[in-house]
Design a protein around this motif. Structure first.
Motif, PDB file in Angstrom:
ATOM      1  N   PRO A  34      17.168  99.865  51.861  1.00 54.45           N
ATOM      2  CA  PRO A  34      17.434  98.462  50.712  1.00 54.45           C
ATOM      3  C   PRO A  34      16.173  97.504  50.191  1.00 54.45           C
ATOM      4  O   PRO A  34      16.409  97.409  49.329  1.00 54.45           O
ATOM      5  CB  PRO A  34      19.106  97.700  51.111  1.00 54.45           C
ATOM      6  CG  PRO A  34      18.856  98.273  52.987  1.00 54.45           C
ATOM      7  CD  PRO A  34      18.498  99.649  53.127  1.00 54.45           C
ATOM      8  N   PHE A  35      15.713  97.126  51.550  1.00 55.53           N
ATOM      9  CA  PHE A  35      15.073  96.485  51.661  1.00 55.53           C
ATOM     10  C   PHE A  35      13.455  97.121  51.007  1.00 55.53           C
ATOM     11  O   PHE A  35      12.668  96.348  50.382  1.00 55.53           O
ATOM     12  CB  PHE A  35      13.775  96.319  52.771  1.00 55.53           C
ATOM     13  CG  PHE A  35      15.378  95.220  54.099  1.00 55.53           C
ATOM     14  CD1 PHE A  35      15.309  94.149  53.608  1.00 55.53           C
ATOM     15  CD2 PHE A  35      16.561  95.897  54.896  1.00 55.53           C
ATOM     16  CE1 PHE A  35      17.143  93.086  54.086  1.00 55.53           C
ATOM     17  CE2 PHE A  35      17.769  95.415  55.631  1.00 55.53           C
ATOM     18  CZ  PHE A  35      17.930  93.591  55.473  1.00 55.53           C
ATOM     19  N   ALA A  37      13.705  99.082  49.083  1.00 59.27           N
ATOM     20  CA  ALA A  37      14.090  99.752  47.958  1.00 59.27           C
ATOM     21  C   ALA A  37      14.283  98.550  46.866  1.00 59.27           C
ATOM     22  O   ALA A  37      13.661  98.679  45.506  1.00 59.27           O
ATOM     23  CB  ALA A  37      15.776  99.934  47.402  1.00 59.27           C
ATOM     24  N   LEU A  38      14.360  97.475  47.611  1.00 57.51           N
ATOM     25  CA  LEU A  38      14.182  95.755  46.799  1.00 57.51           C
ATOM     26  C   LEU A  38      12.166  95.174  46.163  1.00 57.51           C
ATOM     27  O   LEU A  38      12.344  95.355  45.504  1.00 57.51           O
ATOM     28  CB  LEU A  38      15.053  94.800  47.463  1.00 57.51           C
ATOM     29  CG  LEU A  38      16.225  94.875  47.307  1.00 57.51           C
ATOM     30  CD1 LEU A  38      16.920  94.136  48.485  1.00 57.51           C
ATOM     31  CD2 LEU A  38      16.622  94.163  45.835  1.00 57.51           C
ATOM     32  N   SER A  39      11.699  96.229  47.481  1.00 58.40           N
ATOM     33  CA  SER A  39      10.308  95.845  47.450  1.00 58.40           C
ATOM     34  C   SER A  39       9.896  96.634  45.922  1.00 58.40           C
ATOM     35  O   SER A  39       8.624  95.912  45.472  1.00 58.40           O
ATOM     36  CB  SER A  39       9.826  95.952  48.442  1.00 58.40           C
ATOM     37  OG  SER A  39      10.146  94.951  49.689  1.00 58.40           O
ATOM     38  N   ALA A  40      10.410  97.566  46.310  1.00 59.65           N
ATOM     39  CA  ALA A  40       9.558  98.582  44.977  1.00 59.65           C
ATOM     40  C   ALA A  40      10.014  98.358  43.516  1.00 59.65           C
ATOM     41  O   ALA A  40       9.861  98.650  42.833  1.00 59.65           O
ATOM     42  CB  ALA A  40       9.991 100.415  45.401  1.00 59.65           C
ATOM     43  N   ILE A  41      11.492  97.966  44.007  1.00 57.14           N
ATOM     44  CA  ILE A  41      11.651  97.247  42.110  1.00 57.14           C
ATOM     45  C   ILE A  41      11.542  96.562  41.302  1.00 57.14           C
ATOM     46  O   ILE A  41      11.149  96.031  40.144  1.00 57.14           O
ATOM     47  CB  ILE A  41      13.625  97.101  42.005  1.00 57.14           C
ATOM     48  CG1 ILE A  41      14.395  98.600  42.597  1.00 57.14           C
ATOM     49  CG2 ILE A  41      14.092  96.526  41.247  1.00 57.14           C
ATOM     50  CD1 ILE A  41      15.631  98.489  42.389  1.00 57.14           C
ATOM     51  N   LEU A  58      21.541  96.088  54.960  1.00 55.84           N
ATOM     52  CA  LEU A  58      22.276  95.420  54.409  1.00 55.84           C
ATOM     53  C   LEU A  58      22.965  95.541  53.752  1.00 55.84           C
ATOM     54  O   LEU A  58      22.832  96.753  52.745  1.00 55.84           O
ATOM     55  CB  LEU A  58      20.822  94.874  53.760  1.00 55.84           C
ATOM     56  CG  LEU A  58      21.185  93.666  52.289  1.00 55.84           C
ATOM     57  CD1 LEU A  58      20.810  92.297  52.998  1.00 55.84           C
ATOM     58  CD2 LEU A  58      19.815  93.882  51.356  1.00 55.84           C
ATOM     59  N   ASP A  59      23.834  94.590  53.722  1.00 59.71           N
ATOM     60  CA  ASP A  59      25.274  95.701  52.319  1.00 59.71           C
ATOM     61  C   ASP A  59      24.885  95.760  51.299  1.00 59.71           C
ATOM     62  O   ASP A  59      24.372  94.848  49.927  1.00 59.71           O
ATOM     63  CB  ASP A  59      26.530  94.535  52.572  1.00 59.71           C
ATOM     64  CG  ASP A  59      27.755  95.302  52.122  1.00 59.71           C
ATOM     65  OD1 ASP A  59      28.506  96.004  52.566  1.00 59.71           O
ATOM     66  OD2 ASP A  59      28.374  94.745  50.623  1.00 59.71           O
ATOM     67  N   LEU A  67      20.073  92.199  42.985  1.00 63.12           N
ATOM     68  CA  LEU A  67      18.768  92.401  41.662  1.00 63.12           C
ATOM     69  C   LEU A  67      19.875  91.780  40.320  1.00 63.12           C
ATOM     70  O   LEU A  67      18.536  92.246  39.364  1.00 63.12           O
ATOM     71  CB  LEU A  67      20.198  94.465  41.404  1.00 63.12           C
ATOM     72  CG  LEU A  67      19.148  95.387  42.794  1.00 63.12           C
ATOM     73  CD1 LEU A  67      19.233  96.316  42.599  1.00 63.12           C
ATOM     74  CD2 LEU A  67      17.383  94.830  42.566  1.00 63.12           C
ATOM     75  N   VAL A  68      21.008  92.147  40.543  1.00 56.53           N
ATOM     76  CA  VAL A  68      21.596  90.894  38.980  1.00 56.53           C
ATOM     77  C   VAL A  68      20.681  89.921  38.557  1.00 56.53           C
ATOM     78  O   VAL A  68      20.296  89.557  37.363  1.00 56.53           O
ATOM     79  CB  VAL A  68      23.049  90.663  39.375  1.00 56.53           C
ATOM     80  CG1 VAL A  68      23.874  90.274  37.807  1.00 56.53           C
ATOM     81  CG2 VAL A  68      24.111  92.163  39.051  1.00 56.53           C
ATOM     82  N   THR A  69      20.809  88.861  40.078  1.00 50.71           N
ATOM     83  CA  THR A  69      20.228  87.469  39.547  1.00 50.71           C
ATOM     84  C   THR A  69      18.699  87.799  39.250  1.00 50.71           C
ATOM     85  O   THR A  69      18.263  86.688  38.509  1.00 50.71           O
ATOM     86  CB  THR A  69      20.224  86.736  41.032  1.00 50.71           C
ATOM     87  OG1 THR A  69      21.047  87.009  41.425  1.00 50.71           O
ATOM     88  CG2 THR A  69      19.133  85.291  40.912  1.00 50.71           C
ATOM     89  N   LYS A  70      18.388  88.516  39.421  1.00 47.09           N
ATOM     90  CA  LYS A  70      16.264  88.486  39.068  1.00 47.09           C
ATOM     91  C   LYS A  70      16.191  89.820  38.063  1.00 47.09           C
ATOM     92  O   LYS A  70      15.314  89.335  37.318  1.00 47.09           O
ATOM     93  CB  LYS A  70      15.812  89.420  40.688  1.00 47.09           C
ATOM     94  CG  LYS A  70      15.663  87.754  41.839  1.00 47.09           C
ATOM     95  CD  LYS A  70      15.163  88.795  42.568  1.00 47.09           C
ATOM     96  CE  LYS A  70      14.419  87.600  44.207  1.00 47.09           C
ATOM     97  NZ  LYS A  70      14.433  88.282  45.071  1.00 47.09           N
TER      98      LYS A  70
END
Length: 225
Positions: A34-35, A37-41, A58-59, A67-70
């Motif tokens: 997930p970490f 993934a967040l960097s790639a997105i 990470l849950d 994701l929704v916030t950013k």
């Protein structure tokens, strides 16, 4: 082409979905971590995100919240977690859909199409042009190949129906026995292998060299298109 980020640590499932969706001009990039993934997105442009909830480190609900916030990117939750609270929280956080596992890849494709249209994303023409070879109509108890009705015995129908629902996934002999209650009553069935051989005679060009209903040695069977 539609570009999707998938956050899924089940690599077998990710591979199946990636291959299936590619037929509809949908390119899927999967991230097990997930970490990462967040960097790639943050660096790449994606049209939609498919997010598992049970992830290493990470849950998934925390990932969804970030994701929704950013970003203003539609999110489909794809999860085996059956707790209704998870579904409610995910939708309240801003996820656009929640798809409980296991599910038919066809259902995922339809939901992707529906959500992207709602977001006014330009859908590739190929998405509507691609047609499935085998279609199942449970209400009418019918299975068609390229639009042509195929007559099956009750046991054959139950097995083929199961394979259509699990298209692209490996189905074990145990799954077949557990799901198909007509097996024991079907005349001269003998064994699952005999019934599957009869099905192949009806759906394959050459039943000895099956293209669609294939055997995964030591594991089970798979319906592919």
């Amino acid at each position: 082409m539609i570009h999707i980020a998938m956050v899924e640590d089940d690599t077998e499932l990710a591979d199946v979905l990636t291959q299936y969706l590619s037929k509809f001009n949908i390119c899927v990039t999967n991230y097990e971590d997930p970490f990462i993934a967040l960097s790639a997105i943050a660096l790449k442009e994606f049209d939609l995100i498919i997010l598992d909830l049970t992830l290493p480190g990470l849950d998934g609900l925390e990932v969804c919240k970030e994701l929704v916030t950013k970003y203003d990117i539609p999110i489909i939750i794809s999860s085996a977690r059956s707790d209704i609270a998870d579904k409610v929280i995910a939708l309240e956080l801003g996820a656009d859909d929640y798809l409980p596992k296991p599910y038919d890849p066809r259902e995922l494709e339809v939901r992707i199409k529906t959500i992207l249209r709602r977001f006014n994303k330009q859908m590739p023409k190929a998405l509507d042009e691609v047609k499935e070879i085998f279609t199942l109509d449970e209400e009418r108890q019918e299975i068609k190949k390229n639009g042509k009705f195929i007559k099956f015995t009750p046991a054959e129908f139950q097995i083929m129906s199961l394979m259509c629902k699990r298209k692209g996934f490996v189905v074990s002999r145990y799954d077949i026995l557990d799901s198909c209650d007509f097996l024991n009553s079907d005349e001269d069935s003998g064994s699952i292998a005999v019934i599957i051989n009869r099905i192949r005679h009806k759906i394959e060009e050459d039943s000895k060299k099956p293209e669609y209903f294939i055997t995964i040695r030591g594991v089970g069977y798979k319906l592919v298109e």
